[in-house]
Design an enzyme around this catalytic site. Structure first.
Site, PDB file in Angstrom:
ATOM      1  CD  GLU A  86      -8.923  -9.479  -3.324  1.00  0.00           C
ATOM      2  OE1 GLU A  86      -9.854  -9.112  -2.579  1.00  0.00           O
ATOM      3  OE2 GLU A  86      -7.769  -9.694  -2.896  1.00  0.00           O
TER       4      GLU A  86
ATOM      5  NE  ARG B 228      -2.480  -5.673   7.043  1.00  0.00           N
ATOM      6  CZ  ARG B 228      -3.674  -6.177   6.734  1.00  0.00           C
ATOM      7  NH1 ARG B 228      -4.244  -7.075   7.522  1.00  0.00           N
ATOM      8  NH2 ARG B 228      -4.294  -5.779   5.639  1.00  0.00           N
TER       9      ARG B 228
ATOM     10  CG  ASN C  51      -3.675  -2.176   6.801  1.00  0.00           C
ATOM     11  OD1 ASN C  51      -3.547  -1.810   5.633  1.00  0.00           O
ATOM     12  ND2 ASN C  51      -4.693  -2.910   7.209  1.00  0.00           N
TER      13      ASN C  51
ATOM     14  CG  HIS D 141      -5.373  -6.297  -0.341  1.00  0.00           C
ATOM     15  ND1 HIS D 141      -6.598  -6.119   0.258  1.00  0.00           N
ATOM     16  CD2 HIS D 141      -5.514  -7.342  -1.202  1.00  0.00           C
ATOM     17  CE1 HIS D 141      -7.454  -7.020  -0.247  1.00  0.00           C
ATOM     18  NE2 HIS D 141      -6.819  -7.762  -1.129  1.00  0.00           N
TER      19      HIS D 141
ATOM     20  CE1 TYR E 101      -9.358  -3.078   0.230  1.00  0.00           C
ATOM     21  CE2 TYR E 101      -8.480  -1.278  -1.087  1.00  0.00           C
ATOM     22  CZ  TYR E 101      -8.283  -2.348  -0.232  1.00  0.00           C
ATOM     23  OH  TYR E 101      -7.005  -2.683   0.170  1.00  0.00           O
TER      24      TYR E 101
ATOM     25  CE  LYS F 114      -3.957  -2.255   2.263  1.00  0.00           C
ATOM     26  NZ  LYS F 114      -4.978  -2.151   3.340  1.00  0.00           N
TER      27      LYS F 114
ATOM     28  CG  PHE G  53     -13.205   1.517   6.969  1.00  0.00           C
ATOM     29  CD1 PHE G  53     -12.734   0.906   5.816  1.00  0.00           C
ATOM     30  CD2 PHE G  53     -13.856   0.740   7.915  1.00  0.00           C
ATOM     31  CE1 PHE G  53     -12.908  -0.453   5.596  1.00  0.00           C
ATOM     32  CE2 PHE G  53     -14.034  -0.625   7.706  1.00  0.00           C
ATOM     33  CZ  PHE G  53     -13.565  -1.222   6.548  1.00  0.00           C
TER      34      PHE G  53
ATOM     35  CB  THR H 188      -7.208  -5.313  10.047  1.00  0.00           C
ATOM     36  OG1 THR H 188      -7.815  -6.481   9.452  1.00  0.00           O
ATOM     37  CG2 THR H 188      -7.502  -4.094   9.184  1.00  0.00           C
TER      38      THR H 188
ATOM     39  NE  ARG I 287      -6.212 -11.860   5.896  1.00  0.00           N
ATOM     40  CZ  ARG I 287      -6.864 -10.695   5.727  1.00  0.00           C
ATOM     41  NH1 ARG I 287      -7.139 -10.234   4.498  1.00  0.00           N
ATOM     42  NH2 ARG I 287      -7.234  -9.985   6.744  1.00  0.00           N
TER      43      ARG I 287
HETATM   44  P1  IDP Z   1      -8.001  -6.652   5.896  1.00  0.00           P
HETATM   45  O1  IDP Z   1      -7.198  -5.769   4.964  1.00  0.00           O
HETATM   46  O2  IDP Z   1      -7.196  -7.109   7.065  1.00  0.00           O
HETATM   47  O3  IDP Z   1      -8.676  -7.783   5.172  1.00  0.00           O
HETATM   48  P2  IDP Z   1     -10.620  -5.359   6.007  1.00  0.00           P
HETATM   49  O4  IDP Z   1     -11.524  -5.413   7.176  1.00  0.00           O
HETATM   50  O5  IDP Z   1     -10.960  -6.185   4.813  1.00  0.00           O
HETATM   51  O6  IDP Z   1      -9.146  -5.719   6.535  1.00  0.00           O
HETATM   52  O7  IDP Z   1     -10.495  -3.834   5.593  1.00  0.00           O
HETATM   53  C1  IDP Z   1      -9.899  -3.472   4.360  1.00  0.00           C
HETATM   54  C2  IDP Z   1      -8.963  -2.308   4.602  1.00  0.00           C
HETATM   55  O8  IDP Z   1      -9.719  -1.177   5.020  1.00  0.00           O
HETATM   56  C3  IDP Z   1      -7.940  -2.513   5.732  1.00  0.00           C
HETATM   57  O9  IDP Z   1      -6.797  -3.232   5.323  1.00  0.00           O
HETATM   58  C4  IDP Z   1      -7.606  -1.084   6.108  1.00  0.00           C
HETATM   59  O10 IDP Z   1      -6.695  -0.484   5.180  1.00  0.00           O
HETATM   60  C5  IDP Z   1      -8.967  -0.413   5.953  1.00  0.00           C
HETATM   61  N1  IDP Z   1      -9.690  -0.380   7.244  1.00  0.00           N
HETATM   62  C6  IDP Z   1     -10.295  -1.402   7.874  1.00  0.00           C
HETATM   63  N2  IDP Z   1     -10.853  -1.020   9.043  1.00  0.00           N
HETATM   64  C7  IDP Z   1     -10.591   0.306   9.148  1.00  0.00           C
HETATM   65  C8  IDP Z   1     -10.902   1.297  10.149  1.00  0.00           C
HETATM   66  O11 IDP Z   1     -11.533   1.017  11.167  1.00  0.00           O
HETATM   67  N3  IDP Z   1     -10.440   2.567   9.911  1.00  0.00           N
HETATM   68  C9  IDP Z   1      -9.747   2.904   8.773  1.00  0.00           C
HETATM   69  N4  IDP Z   1      -9.442   2.010   7.827  1.00  0.00           N
HETATM   70  C10 IDP Z   1      -9.841   0.717   8.002  1.00  0.00           C
HETATM   71 MG    MG Z   2     -10.186  -7.796   3.750  1.00  0.00          MG
END
Ligand code: IDP
Ligand code: MG
Length: 138
Positions: A127, A103, A113, A116, A50, A10, A58, A92, A86
Site C-alpha cells: 500500500e 477512530r 471512519n 485507513h 480497495y 479519509k 459496501f 473499524t 491498528r
Molecule cells: P478497516 O479499515 O478497519 O481495515 P475493512 O473491513 O478493511 O476495515 O473495511 C475497509 C473500509 O470499508 C472501512 O474502513 C470502512 O471505511 C468501509 N466499511 C467497512 N465495513 C463497512 C460497512 O459495513 N458499511 C460501510 N462501510 C464499511
Molecule cells: Mg482493512
C-alpha cells in the site's frame, strides 16, 4: 528496514479539519513519517486500492466516499508498524473502538471512519508502494 504501514486520512476527517490532530497522535506514538501528500482519489484509484473488497456490499459506497473529497496519504515506518498502528486507530466501527483511539475520537460512522490502516505486513509494503515511489520517501 523497519516495517511500513499506510495511513490515509479519509475525506470525512479532512472535511472536519482534524488532519493536524491525527498526525500529532501518530507522531506521539513513535511513528516516522516517510512520505506525505494530499490527494484527490479518482474512482479508478480508489476502486483499485480497495479491490479486495469488490464483492462486499459496501464496496460502491466505500469508493464513492473515498472519492468525495481530498485525503492525506502518509507512509509510516516503525518497528511493528502494522499492528501498532491498528491499535492506535481502533476498530473499524467507532462505536466499537477503544477510548483514546483515532477512530473513537474522530470517526463519524463505520463507513466514514477517519483513517485507513494496512491490515498485514505485506499489505503495508504494497500500500505504501501504491501511493509513493521509493525515491519520494524520506
Ligand atoms: P478497516 O479499515 O478497519 O481495515 P475493512 O473491513 O478493511 O476495515 O473495511 C475497509 C473500509 O470499508 C472501512 O474502513 C470502512 O471505511 C468501509 N466499511 C467497512 N465495513 C463497512 C460497512 O459495513 N458499511 C460501510 N462501510 C464499511
Ligand atoms: Mg482493512
Amino acid at each position: 528496514m523497519a516495517e511500513r504501514t499506510l495511513c490515509i486520512i479519509k475525506p470525512d476527517a479532512v472535511k472536519k479539519n482534524v488532519q493536524g490532530s491525527i498526525i500529532q497522535k501518530i507522531l506521539d506514538s513513535g511513528f516516522k513519517m516517510k512520505g506525505m501528500r494530499m490527494a484527490q482519489l479518482s474512482e479508478r484509484e480508489a476502486g483499485l486500492f480497495y479491490e479486495i473488497h469488490r464483492e462486499r456490499p459496501f464496496y460502491k459506497e466505500l469508493v464513492s466516499f473515498m472519492t468525495s473529497g481530498p485525503v492525506v496519504v502518509i507512509a509510516l515506518e516503525k518497528e511493528n508498524a502494522v499492528a501498532d498502528y491498528r491499535t492506535l486507530i481502533g476498530a473499524t466501527d467507532p462505536a466499537e473502538a477503544a477510548e483514546g483511539t483515532i477512530r473513537k475520537l474522530f470517526a463519524s460512522s463505520k463507513g466514514e471512519n477517519a483513517v485507513h490502516g494496512s491490515d498485514s505486513v505485506e499489505n503495508g509494503m504494497n500500500e505504501v508502494a501504491f501511493f509513493f515511489r521509493e525515491s519520494e520517501l524520506a
